[in-house]
Scaffold this active site. Structure first.
Site, PDB file in Angstrom:
ATOM      1  N   CYS A 133       0.795  -1.109   0.036  1.00  0.00           N
ATOM      2  CA  CYS A 133      -0.067  -0.079   0.133  1.00  0.00           C
ATOM      3  C   CYS A 133       0.821   1.381  -0.040  1.00  0.00           C
ATOM      4  O   CYS A 133       1.616   1.463   1.118  1.00  0.00           O
ATOM      5  CB  CYS A 133      -1.003  -0.074   1.377  1.00  0.00           C
ATOM      6  N   GLU A 169      -3.385   1.273  -6.136  1.00  0.00           N
ATOM      7  CA  GLU A 169      -2.698   0.405  -6.480  1.00  0.00           C
ATOM      8  C   GLU A 169      -2.277   0.374  -8.048  1.00  0.00           C
ATOM      9  O   GLU A 169      -2.984   0.880  -8.761  1.00  0.00           O
ATOM     10  CB  GLU A 169      -3.100  -1.021  -5.938  1.00  0.00           C
TER      11      GLU A 169
END
Length: 254
Positions: free
Chosen positions: A2, A111
């Site tokens: 992340c 992402e």
């Protein structure tokens, strides 16, 4: 991994969902990046008399975990993530797993689908958010680093696990999401040892998230507006990426 996330919920929504007695006002943030301050929630010392809410406090920490034993943070890798599978036993995170577990409120995370080396395909950014909207809470760890002159910096990292099917088409890792009914157990470092909360560090349920292709504007930290989450047409269909290396080392995504 992340490497970017967003928190666009209002302070009142954060207060209500996380069961906080109080919280200072803050603006919506659409592109939260490593080394920036992030809002976290920790367990307090005890429930306030006359209140039905759990004793939890919100504070800001630097996104980038620095163990207390580090002498020079500038020479230490930027640890924005910690692998849930190894955090319990790894020296860097062991003490925080036992004593300083936190929640990191978020509206979703970004992402990138990375094509294989040599491919002409471009990287594609995705905004991964709850299908039904609202806010989620990532599992995290906190550590306070003290310098030789006595100054202190609160730091934090987000725990990750292997991605579920929804996210694995983009990346092989994803943040650990703690469900509201498990907030208290995760934050309770007095009676819940790391092995007691290991069952919470699992991939999110398949129906929780949706992945929306967005422009590469999110790559630049200076871009901070809501247009970052405007859907675009992905250049190519998603394909599962190669497995990444450990994500509890230096920042490699951005």
């Amino acid at each position: 991994m992340c490497g970017r996330f967003a928190l666009t919920a209002t302070p009142e929504e954060v207060r209500e969902i996380l069961g906080l007695l109080d919280i200072e006002d803050f603006p919506a943030r659409y592109n939260i990046a490593p080394t920036q301050p992030i809002l976290i929630v920790i367990a307090g010392e005890g429930q306030e008399r006359g209140s039905n809410l759990p004793d939890r406090r919100a504070l800001l920490v630097r996104w980038g975990f620095t163990p207390s034993w580090v002498k020079d943070p500038k020479s230490f890798p930027l640890l924005i993530n910690a692998r849930a599978e190894t955090a319990i036993g790894k020296a860097t995170f062991r003490a925080a797993m036992r004593h300083r577990r936190i929640l990191v409120p978020a509206s979703g995370f970004y992402e990138w689908h990375r094509p294989p080396k040599g491919s002409r395909e471009k990287s594609q950014a995705y905004w991964v958010r709850p299908k039904n909207g609202g806010m989620i809470a990532f599992a995290g760890l906190m550590e306070t680093w003290s310098s030789a002159d006595g100054s202190e910096i609160d730091t934090g990292a987000i725990l990750t696990v292997p991605a579920n099917q929804t996210v694995s088409a983009i990346h092989d890792r994803m943040p650990v999401v703690i469900r509201p009914e498990d907030f208290s157990r995760w934050l309770d470092c007095k009676t819940q040892e790391p092995r007691d909360v290991a069952d919470l560090m699992v991939p999110a349920q398949e129906e929780l998230f949706e992945a929306i292709p967005v422009s590469d504007q999110v790559n630049k930290v200076a871009n901070m507006g809501p247009d970052l989450q405007t859907p675009v047409v992905a250049s190519k269909p998603q394909a599962p990426p190669k497995k990444s290396g450990p994500d509890d080392g230096q920042l490699s995504l951005l």
